[in-house]
Structure formats: C-alpha cells, structure tokens
Design an enzyme around this catalytic site. Structure first.
Site, mmCIF file in Angstrom:
data_model
loop_
_atom_site.group_PDB
_atom_site.id
_atom_site.type_symbol
_atom_site.label_atom_id
_atom_site.label_comp_id
_atom_site.label_asym_id
_atom_site.label_seq_id
_atom_site.Cartn_x
_atom_site.Cartn_y
_atom_site.Cartn_z
ATOM 1 N N SER A 576 2.163 -6.334 8.851
ATOM 2 C CA SER A 576 2.787 -5.140 8.882
ATOM 3 C C SER A 576 3.563 -5.063 10.161
ATOM 4 C CB SER A 576 1.763 -3.885 8.712
ATOM 5 O OG SER A 576 2.400 -2.807 8.533
ATOM 6 N N HIS A 691 0.116 -2.612 0.107
ATOM 7 C CA HIS A 691 0.439 -2.997 1.422
ATOM 8 C C HIS A 691 -0.640 -3.772 2.112
ATOM 9 C CE1 HIS A 691 2.351 -2.898 5.018
ATOM 10 N NE2 HIS A 691 1.285 -2.522 5.754
#
Length: 717
Positions: A576, A691
């Site tokens: 991320s 994610h």
C-alpha cells in the site's frame, strides 16, 4: 465508538488507502501537456491499463501472471512454503478472536471447512474453555453458494441494547464497497422488512432500532472526488432509500462525511464528522429535534475518542489553545471537557489534560469501557496498558500485564468492564487475556502453539542515523549463531505513512518460511508512521517526504555496516503506502537491495489522485495540481523515475483486480514500462481479495508462498 474515524473509514488498513474515478480538470490537462516527464514516459504506460476489468488490460495481466506462476511454482520451495502457510492459516488451534457484547462473545471464523467464514457466538464462561460450544449464526460459504455470489464478510454493526439486530456488510470479491442487510441473530435470518442498502462505500449509525443515519451513494454527484459520500440522510424502517430525509451535506472536495454516535449517560448522541482532508476534520452534533447540526469547537486535526463520565475525550494531532481558556495542549496530548455543558450552553467547561507523551512515547489506542478508559501506549515502540478514571480530575494506574511484547485491546464495550487484550512478540505466539478493568482481574484464556522453532531466535533493537541526524529505531530478528560476514539473507520491512505504527508481532508464516530457513527479518520504524506520535508522522508529509525514504536507506546501510547482510542478500517488502516506499527504494537506491516485494502499491504519483480513492490522500502526499508539490512528486514518483538503461534489482509486484482502494493500474503500468525497458520483474495480480487480498485463506497461503519463493531465489541462492 470510532476511535480514529478517518483511519477506520478511509484507511484501513493497512493500512490505509480507497476509491472512485474522477474527471480530469482542464487545468490538469494543460499542466500534463507542459511537463516533460509526462510526455514520453506517461504515454509509454497506456491508460487502458487503468480499465480495471478491461479485456486488453486483463489479457496483459494474465500473461504476466502465467509467466510468474510458471517460474515461481516450479521451484520446489514454493510447494513447501504453500503447504506450511496453508497449515498455519487453516489451523484449528488458532485463537478465535471475538467481541464481547450483550452477554455473548461473537467470532468470525475461517478454516479449510469455512473458507469464506462463519459468524458464531458463545457465552463468556464457555469462551474461556479450551473447546467452547459455539452457536453458529451465519455461514458466508452457504450464503455465497445459495446466491451464487462471491461474498466476502466485511463485518457487522449491531444495535446496542439489542445486539441481536445487526447490519451485515457483504463485499463482492473483497472490495471496500459493500451491500448491507439487516440480520437477526435470534432467528438467524435476514429480515424481510429489514434495512437493505445497495453496494456502495456506505457508513451509518443506528439512531434507534427503527432509524439510521446513512452516508452512501445517493446517485449523481453525491460522492466526493475521493469516492466517499458527503451527504447524510435519515432512513426509517420500511422507507425506500429514495425517500430518506436530508440531514447534512459537505462538499465534493471533502474526503467524505461520516455519521457516528456517542453515549452520554443513557442518552445516545448522533454525531457526524466532516473530513475536509485526510487529517483535517469538523465534528457536528445532530440534535434529536431535527434542528440544524451544531459544530463542536475543536481544532481541525483531532480525533473524538468517545465520552467517559460526561467528558468528551479528544486525541490531538496539533497544538490547541481553546477559546476562552488559559490552557494550551500539545500535539499528541489527550484532553477532555464537559460535554453536557457544551450541549446546553455551547461553551467549553472543565477542560482537562488526560495524557501528555514524552518524545519517545505515544498513544497507540483508546478504549472506553463502562468504568474505565484504557490507554494502550507505545513507549519506545513497546506496549503498556494504563487504566484511567475520572472524578473531578483524571487519575490512572498501570495494568500489571506480563511484559512480553506488543499489546492491543481486541474487544471493549461501553456496557461492560470486561475487555480482551492480545499480547504477542516476534518470537512469542499470541496470548489472549480476559481483563476486568474494574477489579483488575487478569486471566489468560487463549493462546496459540508455536508455529515455528524460535529456540535459536534472538531479537535486538538498534538505531540508525538518518541523513538529517534523526535516530531511527529498528528491530533485528535473527538466529543467534549467524556469522557477521554479510552473507545472511535479510528481509527489511517498513510502511512509513499515515501515522501507522509498526510493532513487534508474531507471524507463523514469516517464522516458518523465512526465519527457520536462515533468513533475518528487520522491522524499520521510519518516519511517516505513528511510533512516536503525530510529529513523527508529520515530519514526512507532502514535500518533506524524502526524510521517510532517507530513513529506510539509513536502516539498510546500517545493517550492511554491521555486516548482518550485504546488498546481494538484502531484500525489502512493503504494501500500500509501503508499496510506494518500495517503488521509491527501487528507483532511488537500486544498488542497496537485490529483491523488492512491492504489494498493492501506489507508483504513479502524478495520477494517483485520479485513481479510486487517491484524492483522499492529498493531505499525505501533496497534490499534482499544485506546482511545487507536483515538482516534488515528479522527483519521487517511481513510474516517472525509471532509467531505461538502469541497473535494477528484481522486483515482484503483488496486487488485486478487486482492490477498489489502491488501483491495480499502479502496478500494471510500472510492470509495463519495465517490460518495455527489458528490466527483470515478476507480477501476480489476484483476481479477488480486495486491498488486503484476504478473500480466502488459501489465496493468502498462495500469495505468501510466491513472495518467499521469490525472496529465496534472489537472496539465498
């Protein structure tokens, strides 16, 4: 209560990031035409890669996937790592973490028989037993099969006082966008006349059993540039969503507006937070009489932690001198004031300092039970718990927990003084304690067996001097008999953003597939994180961000100088925002590493604000629409700093098609350029999982096996 609402709603995560596509303003088009870096290199990475499920994009993705899977899965270590990981994630003896409310402990369980997961509950007494008897409530596997949907459970929010009524969030394939349905635990059914909300990035709070405050996608122009709702409405039971009553509107330039509630005595107060940026917010009270929302007199960089004995507890991320007060609070402080008085008079009264950190301490968590405020503090990146009470002043005692690594409160409820505390370290498996914070009774109730042999493992903490002289702490986890000759395969991990703290934690997969194989693990507590409070984070915001990258480099150079490893045997990993960190390390110091694992990354920093939730992170990274910030972003953007003739380490990109937080196009575009330039890379895009790539446990085992096989090939062979 949402202790840090923006972290909960927008990050995540991890970490951290989220989304929706955004039309391109004319000013930005002109700027891109005038910027040299945006002419050749940007067009080399075609925009069709941004079409998440576009045929051309997925054809290219599948080509890369096939090549990488063939190469890595042919290595005999892949199956070894996969089998070990799958055994760990599917283990029956892992801790069934739960939340205690209304006399029951609720747990969401996944294993090889419940791949998508099972929602279940048991009594507190039964939960303390080695083999509790569970009441099964909802099987996501059965629901997915019945409806022929790729459902992933994203949590539930239950009505206080009647915890059987819950709103269940279901995601298609792991996306942040969810469908919400009302569920009744007592009948174990979705209610035919219950609340049902279509797929969107929705947030809500229960006003009462028959009314919700909802922020969702209301149709055209109802989402912010970041893809979050900015309009809040009230919905009655049985009322169509189109007839919901308007309550509050922010602006499309906000990150979003999110409703929540706090409890003042027996009164439930409806509130909302308007996030103007990722770090700047306005808090409002919504009176029950339907009158206009009233803004609380708070600084912009603050988190409302909840209410305790009439005191509104605030976590400050900036200095604050309240109007009419002689007191000044510092960034990192916890403060409080009399909420009842403010509701009646709109004046701050009885302003109190709850906690003030030193330079190497910070608040890691605030939990409010019936009769105590529980503070989890990080003191030189080590956890301690303190119990606070309020009479006319705040008082506290340290909770006498075993001193054995990181601690976190995994369950707390303002209707009870029973909390669950998890404790772990790099080498000590997770242990769960039941704590009665009112009588200070501490009972160990759960633990997991060791997942790897740690008998020969030692943990050390060092400091590296960054480029500007700042001391950067880091942990080294290694076998005690290593040779200091630079030959040890070493994995350095970091995050460095969004005030997220990295603490010592137990990972069976890391231990089994890396430490047991002779690998060294390094956890770097670089700036941008929250290990030492808001100032540690804010030191690397926007155009100051290079210090974060200098810190990462300093730690790498320090472990090389100690001859723990060498560039030939040093790899790095991050996801991320940490994926951006990996991309910058790849382009800025390719000589320092021999392998890079770049997970769900941001890499195109000149278009990140146009991809999914990217606009919400402008407060962290700066805006490509502001000239001086764009100039800096051009210098660090990994996609725009690849030298076609450069000498780079091998890099493995890991991303997900279903990630609606960080767009998979970041990884796709950089892989595309590396392929064109002839640079070595591997690529794996999981079709599901979102994610966190966690749609199912088998996929988790596969992804980690690919990563450790890649690292073994590059750093051990």
């Amino acid at each position: 209560m949402k202790a840090n609402l923006l972290t909960t709603v927008v990050i995540a995560s991890t970490c951290i990031l989220a989304g929706c596509n955004n039309p391109e303003p004319e000013q930005q088009k002109n700027m891109e035409q005038q910027t040299p870096l945006m002419t050749k290199k940007a067009t080399d990475a075609p925009l069709w890669l941004e079409e998440v499920e576009g045929e051309q994009a997925l054809t290219k993705v599948n080509q890369w996937n096939d090549t990488t899977l063939e190469k890595l899965m042919a290595d005999k270590r892949y199956q070894q790592y996969f089998d070990a990981g799958l055994e760990i994630v599917n283990s029956k003896d892992k801790i069934p973490y739960g939340t205690y409310r209304g006399g029951y402990v609720y747990n969401f369980w996944q294993d090889e028989d419940n791949v998508r997961g099972l929602l279940r509950r048991t009594t507190l007494d039964e939960y303390a037993k080695a083999q509790p008897k569970w009441e099964n409530l909802l099987s996501i596997d059965n629901l997915a099969a019945l409806e022929e949907k790729n459902w992933v459970y994203k949590g539930s929010k239950c009505f206080e006082g009647n915890y059987d009524r819950c709103l269940i969030s279901l995601s298609n394939g792991g996306k942040d966008s969810v469908e919400i349905r009302e569920w009744d635990h007592s009948s174990q059914t979705f209610l035919e006349e219950g609340f049902t909300l279509p797929e969107a990035k929705t947030d809500f709070n229960w006003k009462d059993i028959n009314n919700l405050n909802i922020a969702t996608d209301w149709g055209e122009n109802s989402l912010t540039e970041s893809g979050y709702p900015y309009i809040v409405k009230t919905l009655q039971r049985g009322q169509p969503l189109a007839e919901a009553k308007h309550v509050f509107s922010g602006e499309q330039t906000d990150v979003g507006v999110f409703p929540f509630s706090v409890k003042l005595g027996e009164q439930n107060l409806n509130m909302l937070v308007r996030a103007r940026t990722f770090y700047e917010s306005e808090y409002f009270w919504l009176p029950d009489d339907g009158s206009e929302a009233k803004q609380l007199p708070l600084p912009s960089k603050v988190s409302v932690e909840g209410v305790f004995k009439g005191q509104l507890v605030l976590s400050l991320n900036q200095q604050w001198s309240p109007t009419g007060s002689q007191q000044t609070f510092e960034s990192g402080d916890l403060a409080s004031f009399d909420l009842s008085h403010w509701l009646e008079k709109q004046q701050i009264k009885n302003l109190q300092l709850l906690y003030h950190p030193d330079q190497r301490s910070t608040v890691d968590g605030v939990s409010i039970s019936a009769n105590k405020v529980v503070l989890t503090l990080l003191e030189n990146v080590k956890s301690n718990l303190y119990l606070y009470d309020f009479d006319t002043k705040w008082s506290h005692v340290k909770l006498a927990m075993p001193e054995n690594g990181s601690m976190s409160v995994s369950s707390v409820n303002r209707d009870s003084d029973i909390i669950f505390v998890n404790q772990e370290s790099f080498v000590a498996p997770d242990t769960l304690f039941k704590v009665d914070v009112n009588n200070l009774d501490i009972t160990e109730i759960k633990s997991i067996p060791a997942r790897f042999d740690a008998s020969n493992i030692v943990v050390e903490q060092f400091q590296a001097s960054s480029k500007d002289g700042e001391k950067i702490p880091y942990f080294v986890v290694r076998q005690k008999d290593i040779k200091y000759d630079g030959s040890n395969p070493t994995l350095q991990y970091a995050y460095g953003g969004f005030q997220v703290s990295l603490k010592p934690s137990y990972s069976g997969i890391l231990g089994k597939n890396w430490l047991e194989q002779g690998g060294v693990y390094v956890l770097a507590n670089i700036r941008g994180g929250g290990e030492f409070g808001p100032n540690w984070h804010q030191a690397g915001l926007k155009t100051k961000r290079q210090v974060i990258y200098d810190d990462m480099i300093a730690v790498g150079e320090d472990i090389i100088a100690k001859k723990i490893t060498s560039p030939e045997h040093l790899g790095i990993m991050g996801g991320s925002n940490g994926g951006l960190l990996m991309g910058v390390m790849y382009t800025q110091r390719p000589d320092l590493w021999n392998a890079v694992v770049c997970q769900v990354p941001l890499l195109d920093m000149l278009r990140y604000h146009k991809l999914l939730a990217g606009a919400s992170w402008v407060g962290e990274y700066g805006s490509p629409d502001i000239p001086n910030e764009r100039e800096f972003l051009e210098k660090i953007s990994p996609l725009h700093n690849i030298d076609p003739k450069g000498d780079y380490p091998s890099i493995l990109f890991v991303t997900s098609t279903k990630d609606d937080r960080v767009h998979p196009a970041h990884a796709r575009k950089m892989a595309y350029l590396l392929e064109n330039y002839g640079h070595d890379f591997e690529y794996y895009e999981n079709i599901d999982g979102g994610h966190s790539a966690s749609a199912n446990l088998r996929e988790t085992a596969k992804r980690t096996a690919l990563e450790y096989t890649f690292l073994s090939q590059k750093l051990m062979d």
